[in-house]
Design an enzyme around this catalytic site. Structure first.
Site, PDB file in Angstrom:
ATOM      1  N   TYR A  50       0.685  -1.157   0.078  1.00 57.99           N
ATOM      2  CA  TYR A  50      -0.051  -0.066  -0.003  1.00 57.99           C
ATOM      3  C   TYR A  50       0.878   1.239   0.111  1.00 57.99           C
ATOM      4  O   TYR A  50       0.299   2.295  -0.070  1.00 57.99           O
ATOM      5  CB  TYR A  50      -0.971   0.028   1.244  1.00 57.99           C
ATOM      6  CG  TYR A  50      -1.756  -1.048   1.247  1.00 57.99           C
ATOM      7  CD1 TYR A  50      -2.057  -2.324   0.480  1.00 57.99           C
ATOM      8  CD2 TYR A  50      -2.653  -1.265   2.543  1.00 57.99           C
ATOM      9  CE1 TYR A  50      -2.769  -3.155   0.621  1.00 57.99           C
ATOM     10  CE2 TYR A  50      -3.357  -2.542   2.754  1.00 57.99           C
ATOM     11  CZ  TYR A  50      -3.639  -3.378   1.689  1.00 57.99           C
ATOM     12  OH  TYR A  50      -4.240  -4.526   1.819  1.00 57.99           O
ATOM     13  N   HIS A 108       1.005 -11.714   2.248  1.00 55.74           N
ATOM     14  CA  HIS A 108       0.079 -11.131   1.597  1.00 55.74           C
ATOM     15  C   HIS A 108      -0.692 -11.913   0.478  1.00 55.74           C
ATOM     16  O   HIS A 108      -1.757 -11.934   0.289  1.00 55.74           O
ATOM     17  CB  HIS A 108       0.675  -9.939   1.042  1.00 55.74           C
ATOM     18  CG  HIS A 108      -0.402  -8.797   0.810  1.00 55.74           C
ATOM     19  ND1 HIS A 108      -0.171  -7.539   0.630  1.00 55.74           N
ATOM     20  CD2 HIS A 108      -1.752  -8.878   0.270  1.00 55.74           C
ATOM     21  CE1 HIS A 108      -1.235  -6.911   0.370  1.00 55.74           C
ATOM     22  NE2 HIS A 108      -1.934  -7.436   0.009  1.00 55.74           N
ATOM     23  N   ASN A 137      -5.299 -14.132   1.737  1.00 55.22           N
ATOM     24  CA  ASN A 137      -5.543 -14.951   0.348  1.00 55.22           C
ATOM     25  C   ASN A 137      -5.176 -16.376   0.267  1.00 55.22           C
ATOM     26  O   ASN A 137      -4.737 -16.879  -0.701  1.00 55.22           O
ATOM     27  CB  ASN A 137      -4.933 -14.041  -0.777  1.00 55.22           C
ATOM     28  CG  ASN A 137      -5.368 -12.749  -0.721  1.00 55.22           C
ATOM     29  OD1 ASN A 137      -6.631 -12.450  -0.764  1.00 55.22           O
ATOM     30  ND2 ASN A 137      -4.642 -11.598  -0.509  1.00 55.22           N
ATOM     31  N   GLN A 158      -6.724 -13.425   6.273  1.00 54.26           N
ATOM     32  CA  GLN A 158      -7.317 -12.394   5.682  1.00 54.26           C
ATOM     33  C   GLN A 158      -7.853 -12.357   4.222  1.00 54.26           C
ATOM     34  O   GLN A 158      -7.053 -12.608   3.227  1.00 54.26           O
ATOM     35  CB  GLN A 158      -6.658 -10.930   5.838  1.00 54.26           C
ATOM     36  CG  GLN A 158      -7.322  -9.907   5.298  1.00 54.26           C
ATOM     37  CD  GLN A 158      -6.463  -8.522   5.434  1.00 54.26           C
ATOM     38  OE1 GLN A 158      -6.014  -7.929   4.687  1.00 54.26           O
ATOM     39  NE2 GLN A 158      -5.901  -8.194   6.612  1.00 54.26           N
ATOM     40  N   TRP A 184     -11.368  -8.809   3.894  1.00 53.20           N
ATOM     41  CA  TRP A 184     -10.933  -7.615   3.230  1.00 53.20           C
ATOM     42  C   TRP A 184     -12.148  -7.423   2.079  1.00 53.20           C
ATOM     43  O   TRP A 184     -13.094  -8.209   1.794  1.00 53.20           O
ATOM     44  CB  TRP A 184      -9.747  -7.591   2.683  1.00 53.20           C
ATOM     45  CG  TRP A 184      -9.145  -8.729   1.490  1.00 53.20           C
ATOM     46  CD1 TRP A 184      -8.461  -9.571   1.978  1.00 53.20           C
ATOM     47  CD2 TRP A 184      -9.435  -8.744   0.194  1.00 53.20           C
ATOM     48  NE1 TRP A 184      -8.341 -10.442   0.634  1.00 53.20           N
ATOM     49  CE2 TRP A 184      -8.875  -9.879  -0.292  1.00 53.20           C
ATOM     50  CE3 TRP A 184     -10.324  -8.191  -0.683  1.00 53.20           C
ATOM     51  CZ2 TRP A 184      -8.778 -10.233  -1.754  1.00 53.20           C
ATOM     52  CZ3 TRP A 184     -10.354  -8.326  -2.151  1.00 53.20           C
ATOM     53  CH2 TRP A 184      -9.615  -9.528  -2.537  1.00 53.20           C
ATOM     54  N   LEU A 187     -17.231  -4.327   2.516  1.00 48.16           N
ATOM     55  CA  LEU A 187     -18.036  -3.806   1.854  1.00 48.16           C
ATOM     56  C   LEU A 187     -18.393  -4.189   0.481  1.00 48.16           C
ATOM     57  O   LEU A 187     -19.009  -3.210  -0.323  1.00 48.16           O
ATOM     58  CB  LEU A 187     -18.368  -2.315   2.087  1.00 48.16           C
ATOM     59  CG  LEU A 187     -17.787  -1.808   3.631  1.00 48.16           C
ATOM     60  CD1 LEU A 187     -17.723  -0.183   3.720  1.00 48.16           C
ATOM     61  CD2 LEU A 187     -19.183  -2.386   4.458  1.00 48.16           C
TER      62      LEU A 187
HETATM   63  N1  LIG Z   1      -5.178  -8.790   1.961  1.00 53.56           N
HETATM   64  C1  LIG Z   1      -5.570  -8.343   0.562  1.00 53.56           C
HETATM   65  O1  LIG Z   1      -5.211  -9.023  -0.277  1.00 53.56           O
HETATM   66  C2  LIG Z   1      -6.614  -7.281   0.529  1.00 53.56           C
HETATM   67  C3  LIG Z   1      -7.255  -6.682  -0.553  1.00 53.56           C
HETATM   68  C4  LIG Z   1      -7.980  -5.932  -0.477  1.00 53.56           C
HETATM   69  C5  LIG Z   1      -8.123  -4.898   0.435  1.00 53.56           C
HETATM   70  N2  LIG Z   1      -7.463  -5.474   1.833  1.00 53.56           N
HETATM   71  C6  LIG Z   1      -7.831  -4.497   3.006  1.00 53.56           C
HETATM   72  O2  LIG Z   1      -9.283  -4.603   3.153  1.00 53.56           O
HETATM   73  C7  LIG Z   1      -9.431  -3.146   3.359  1.00 53.56           C
HETATM   74  C8  LIG Z   1     -10.790  -2.803   2.997  1.00 53.56           C
HETATM   75  O3  LIG Z   1     -10.902  -3.479   1.865  1.00 53.56           O
HETATM   76  P1  LIG Z   1     -11.478  -2.171   0.414  1.00 53.56           P
HETATM   77  O4  LIG Z   1     -10.773  -0.767   0.915  1.00 53.56           O
HETATM   78  O5  LIG Z   1     -10.788  -2.593  -0.869  1.00 53.56           O
HETATM   79  O6  LIG Z   1     -12.857  -2.166   0.187  1.00 53.56           O
HETATM   80  P2  LIG Z   1     -14.212  -1.801   1.368  1.00 53.56           P
HETATM   81  O7  LIG Z   1     -13.870  -1.594   2.802  1.00 53.56           O
HETATM   82  O8  LIG Z   1     -15.085  -3.172   1.313  1.00 53.56           O
HETATM   83  O9  LIG Z   1     -14.920  -0.537   0.679  1.00 53.56           O
HETATM   84  C9  LIG Z   1     -14.308   0.637   0.557  1.00 53.56           C
HETATM   85  C10 LIG Z   1     -15.063   1.629  -0.123  1.00 53.56           C
HETATM   86  O10 LIG Z   1     -16.327   1.678   0.613  1.00 53.56           O
HETATM   87  C11 LIG Z   1     -16.570   3.233   0.888  1.00 53.56           C
HETATM   88  N3  LIG Z   1     -17.087   3.467   2.405  1.00 53.56           N
HETATM   89  C12 LIG Z   1     -16.591   3.141   3.748  1.00 53.56           C
HETATM   90  N4  LIG Z   1     -17.271   3.448   4.368  1.00 53.56           N
HETATM   91  C13 LIG Z   1     -18.411   3.750   3.907  1.00 53.56           C
HETATM   92  C14 LIG Z   1     -19.756   4.431   4.514  1.00 53.56           C
HETATM   93  N5  LIG Z   1     -20.078   4.236   5.637  1.00 53.56           N
HETATM   94  N6  LIG Z   1     -20.603   4.726   3.671  1.00 53.56           N
HETATM   95  C15 LIG Z   1     -20.574   4.781   2.431  1.00 53.56           C
HETATM   96  N7  LIG Z   1     -19.338   4.351   1.626  1.00 53.56           N
HETATM   97  C16 LIG Z   1     -18.470   3.697   2.474  1.00 53.56           C
HETATM   98  C17 LIG Z   1     -15.335   3.758   0.738  1.00 53.56           C
HETATM   99  O11 LIG Z   1     -15.607   5.262   0.466  1.00 53.56           O
HETATM  100  P3  LIG Z   1     -14.867   6.288   1.460  1.00 53.56           P
HETATM  101  O12 LIG Z   1     -13.411   6.315   1.481  1.00 53.56           O
HETATM  102  O13 LIG Z   1     -15.210   7.535   0.515  1.00 53.56           O
HETATM  103  O14 LIG Z   1     -15.483   6.177   2.728  1.00 53.56           O
HETATM  104  C18 LIG Z   1     -14.737   2.895  -0.258  1.00 53.56           C
HETATM  105  O15 LIG Z   1     -15.041   3.280  -1.571  1.00 53.56           O
HETATM  106  C19 LIG Z   1      -8.432  -2.378   2.528  1.00 53.56           C
HETATM  107  O16 LIG Z   1      -8.290  -1.007   3.159  1.00 53.56           O
HETATM  108  C20 LIG Z   1      -7.135  -3.180   3.054  1.00 53.56           C
HETATM  109  O17 LIG Z   1      -6.781  -2.677   4.330  1.00 53.56           O
HETATM  110  C21 LIG Z   1      -6.882  -6.154   1.823  1.00 53.56           C
END
Ligand SMILES: NC(=O)c1ccc[n+]([C@@H]2O[C@H](COP(=O)([O-])OP(=O)(O)OC[C@H]3O[C@@H](n4cnc5c(N)ncnc54)[C@H](OP(=O)(O)O)[C@@H]3O)[C@@H](O)[C@H]2O)c1
Length: 285
Positions: A50, A108, A137, A158, A184, A187
């Site tokens: 990141y 990861h 993963n 995760q 992960w 949402l």
């Molecule tokens: N291990 C892996 O391979 C892997 C892969 C992907 C992600 N991750 C981890 O998982 C975390 C979350 O995944 P993600 O960021 O891809 O997806 P997510 O958390 O499912 O969705 C994030 C999206 O939802 C929006 N959002 C969040 N809270 C909200 C609310 N209360 N109302 C409306 N919209 C909202 C955010 O926009 P706003 O910022 O505008 O609120 C953003 O566009 C990552 O940040 C990372 O730490 C890990």
């Protein structure tokens, strides 16, 4: 009150944390971490990939929240797998985060020299630089390769997990092996189709909550740890405000029924290569 789950090594993990994937603007990242911690978050999820570990460390220090109260997760990328490279990668994360021992270090992806990297992480635990280790993963077949060769069982896996992709094969396997599932894309990466699902919208209306809060509550009631990403202070606050209402059994079952037969995210080819060139192309900030 934010609920937590017990990990197999005795540590406790809050069920909601802040994810910072794609938050590459260092000031925004630092501010989001600081806001979240001041709101009551105690779990932060970053990764070398990141490119924001320094900003996360600054946000933690700026918050004034005692470091021991925070569970800080980072991850190493497959281009740093193998024993020696993984040990150097941990040293790099420790230096960039500048927050003392790392609470949870994950592999990861499940490609490359996983066993060498895992041995390196086990050594870090022995030396006290890392408190707990886990994976990300990893599918059932990946864990079946790792577990017989591991002295320490991963405390978490995760993975992508949300109402449209519920990991029907993996979750029973994790439960049987005492590995905590962590979501992960909790949402669905903010998927409009997911947020508009009638089962979610009707539960939201019934409880006077947003669809996002209903989805996070669904994770919590299933015993999952979820790490929604947001840089919007209002969203950061709202996402932690899911501990004073409960979905009924019928509402839970209605959301359980939304599961589809494939994940939302399709990993691009470079991501599954054992040594992703991306990681070497630019020095880390
Ligand atoms: N291990 C892996 O391979 C892997 C892969 C992907 C992600 N991750 C981890 O998982 C975390 C979350 O995944 P993600 O960021 O891809 O997806 P997510 O958390 O499912 O969705 C994030 C999206 O939802 C929006 N959002 C969040 N809270 C909200 C609310 N209360 N109302 C409306 N919209 C909202 C955010 O926009 P706003 O910022 O505008 O609120 C953003 O566009 C990552 O940040 C990372 O730490 C890990």
């Amino acid at each position: 009150m934010v609920t937590s789950v017990a990990l197999s090594n005795g540590m406790r993990m809050p069920q909601i944390g802040l994810g910072v994937y794609l938050v590459t603007d260092v000031e925004v990242c630092e501010a989001s971490v600081e806001t979240a911690l001041n709101d009551g978050y105690r779990l932060i999820d970053t990764a070398v990939l990141y490119r924001n570990e320094r900003a996360v460390g600054r946000g933690i220090r700026a918050s004034g929240v005692p470091r021991d109260d925070i569970l800080l997760t980072t991850k190493i990328w497959p281009s740093d797998y193998g024993y020696d490279k993984a040990r150097a990668a941990v040293a790099g994360s420790l230096e960039r985060l500048d927050c003392g021992p790392i609470d949870l270090m994950l592999l990861h992806q499940s490609v490359g020299d996983i066993l060498g990297a895992w041995k390196a992480l086990e050594k870090e635990v022995e030396e006290g630089t890392v408190r707990a280790i886990g994976v990300s993963n990893f599918r059932v077949q990946d864990l079946e390769r790792l577990l017989p060769n591991a002295r320490i069982t991963p405390v978490v896996d995760q993975v992508e997990l949300h109402p449209h992709w519920q990991q029907p094969e993996l979750l029973p396997y994790l439960a049987a092996h005492g590995i905590q599932p962590e979501a992960w894309y909790p949402l669905g990466h903010g998927s409009a189709k997911l947020l508009a699902e009638p089962a979610i919208a009707s539960a939201a209306a019934a409880h006077g909550r947003s669809p996002v809060q209903v989805i996070l509550r669904w994770h919590v009631q299933r015993g999952i740890v979820a790490i929604p990403k947001s840089t919007n202070p209002g969203h950061i606050t709202a996402n932690l405000d899911v501990f004073d209402f409960a979905l009924t059994d019928a509402e839970m079952a209605g959301i359980d029924a939304l599961g589809r037969d494939r994940p939302m995210f399709r990993a691009p080819r470079w991501m599954l290569a054992a040594s992703a060139p991306l990681m070497r192309a630019r020095p880390l900030p």
